[in-house]
Design a protein around this motif. Sequence first.
Motif, PDB file in Angstrom:
ATOM      1  N   ALA A  77       0.848  -1.198   0.000  1.00 54.04           N
ATOM      2  CA  ALA A  77       0.000   0.000   0.000  1.00 54.04           C
ATOM      3  C   ALA A  77       0.874   1.235   0.000  1.00 54.04           C
ATOM      4  N   ASP A  79      -0.182   5.274   0.535  1.00 52.63           N
ATOM      5  CA  ASP A  79      -1.166   6.330   0.732  1.00 52.63           C
ATOM      6  C   ASP A  79      -0.407   7.648   0.708  1.00 52.63           C
ATOM      7  N   GLU A  80      -0.533   8.357  -0.394  1.00 54.23           N
ATOM      8  CA  GLU A  80       0.266   9.545  -0.697  1.00 54.23           C
ATOM      9  C   GLU A  80       0.527  10.424   0.522  1.00 54.23           C
TER      10      GLU A  80
END
Length: 154
Positions: A77, A79-80
Amino acid sequence: MTLDPERDLEISRIIKAPRSAIWAAWTTPQSFAKWWIPAPALCRVAEMDLRPGGALTTLMSQDGGDFGPHLSACYLALDEGRRIVFTNALVGGWRPAEQPMMTAVITLDDHDLGTAYRAVVMHKDNADQTLHRDLGFYDGWGSVTAQLAALVEG
């Protein structure tokens, strides 16, 4: 994320820089190579495919000579600006790894002084957690976290 003291190891600190600077240091191969391995060893990023299923592969040189394998992992994953999750239980393309040991969850949260940085490294059992700790987890991850902070705090 709740820490399991029997299976997880953690490094956390306040880094006096914005999340965006730390994110860039984690996601730009040239920056990542500057801090990812404890000095004086050198790091080379062989692959950094920033997507779930993408590979994160680094090479290491102890003396500036030949580079050998260091980390072969898979991103789970991204998530910016907030969270990176990767594991060495898989390699790029979701393929099973030969010697899995850990999954790392890196979180970046705003803090009055900059960024609250947290790395939680999860293991399948206490034996793997103990092995990783005894191999120098706190010295190694502590050193690279300090190197990361020095890079982004300027």
